[in-house]
Scaffold this active site. Structure first.
Site, short mmCIF file in Angstrom:
data_model
loop_
_atom_site.label_atom_id
_atom_site.label_comp_id
_atom_site.label_asym_id
_atom_site.label_seq_id
_atom_site.Cartn_x
_atom_site.Cartn_y
_atom_site.Cartn_z
N ILE A 168 1.41 30.23 42.35
CA ILE A 168 0.78 31.52 42.65
C ILE A 168 -0.26 31.93 41.59
O ILE A 168 -1.20 32.65 41.90
CB ILE A 168 1.87 32.61 42.82
CG1 ILE A 168 1.32 33.81 43.60
CG2 ILE A 168 2.45 33.06 41.48
CD1 ILE A 168 2.39 34.76 44.11
N ASP B 254 8.12 34.43 37.22
CA ASP B 254 7.86 35.43 36.18
C ASP B 254 7.33 34.75 34.91
O ASP B 254 6.32 35.16 34.33
CB ASP B 254 9.19 36.15 35.90
CG ASP B 254 9.05 37.47 35.16
OD1 ASP B 254 7.91 37.92 34.96
OD2 ASP B 254 10.08 38.03 34.77
P1 ADP Z 1 14.09 35.44 41.49
O1 ADP Z 1 14.74 35.80 40.19
O2 ADP Z 1 13.49 36.64 42.21
O3 ADP Z 1 14.96 34.59 42.36
P2 ADP Z 1 12.53 33.08 40.66
O4 ADP Z 1 11.29 33.08 39.87
O5 ADP Z 1 13.74 32.43 40.09
O6 ADP Z 1 12.80 34.62 41.03
O7 ADP Z 1 12.25 32.44 42.08
C1 ADP Z 1 11.52 33.06 43.10
C2 ADP Z 1 10.71 32.02 43.81
O8 ADP Z 1 9.54 31.74 43.06
C3 ADP Z 1 11.43 30.70 44.03
O9 ADP Z 1 11.33 30.35 45.40
C4 ADP Z 1 10.64 29.70 43.17
O10 ADP Z 1 10.57 28.43 43.79
C5 ADP Z 1 9.27 30.35 43.13
N1 ADP Z 1 8.36 29.99 42.03
C6 ADP Z 1 8.65 29.48 40.81
N2 ADP Z 1 7.51 29.26 40.11
C7 ADP Z 1 6.48 29.63 40.91
C8 ADP Z 1 5.05 29.64 40.80
N3 ADP Z 1 4.43 29.23 39.68
N4 ADP Z 1 4.31 30.07 41.86
C9 ADP Z 1 4.91 30.50 42.99
N5 ADP Z 1 6.24 30.54 43.17
C10 ADP Z 1 7.02 30.10 42.14
#
Ligand code: ADP
Length: 178
Positions: A11, A34
């Protein structure tokens, strides 16, 4: 009516007005998306998050309770704003998780509309460490965004960004994403 798009990837690389971060209540950064957003955005973003968290200290749930959203500048990212929303932790479904997840999408879109942002990219909120079942989360994400568009006419593009293949395949089943 806004266009709904599906992208597989990181993202932080997208050229959009607003990137949504799946933050935690402290707003101080974490793992997953994050961590990726804070690494790409640099220390300015963290400083802004710290200041919002300090202003909102004492609220139940921390700086940003689940379901709510706050907005900051982009730091070094090429978007105009970052919207930080806190998804629910999955506890089995009986603790209001679905309503809280829907509120994340609704409140993020409302903030984008209020700030004149025309394109917004969402990660798959709560489907990582927070453990929300991916199929149910995808359904809520697409349904809530579609239902919220009439109230947010300034938004022209919504991009669902799937980082993992499983989420990408799930979102592909929604015929109105392109
Ligand atoms: P949460 O704590 O809300 O579950 P996470 O970051 O652990 O948040 O995961 C939320 C989603 O973000 C997951 O589906 C993960 O695969 C995705 N994710 C991780 N890194 C990225 C990135 N760089 N860009 C987009 N999505 C990502």
């Amino acid at each position: 009516m806004a266009v709904l798009e599906l992208v597989q990837g990181d993202i932080t690389r997208l050229a959009v007005d607003a990137i949504v971060n799946a933050a935690n209540s402290s707003l101080l950064g974490g793992g997953g998306v994050d961590g990726a957003i804070h690494r790409a955005a640099g220390p300015e973003l963290l400083a802004e998050c710290l200041s919002i968290a300090a202003q909102r200290k004492g609220r139940s749930g921390g700086g940003c309770p689940p379901g709510e959203a706050v907005i900051t500048g982009p730091g070094r990212l090429s978007c105009k704003k970052v919207i930080h929303t806190v998804g629910p932790v999955w506890h089995g479904g009986s603790r209001g998780e679905a309503d809280l997840l829907a509120a994340c999408y609704r409140n993020s879109l409302r903030l984008a509309q209020e700030h004149g942002l025309e394109s917004i990219a969402f990660p798959n909120i709560s489907t990582g460490v927070y453990g929300y079942p991916k199929d149910a989360a995808a359904e809520i994400a697409v349904h809530t965004v579609k239902a919220s568009l009439p109230a947010n006419p300034g938004i022209k593009r919504v991009i669902f960004v799937c980082y993992d293949r499983e989420n990408y395949e799930l979102y592909k089943q929604f015929a109105d994403l392109r």
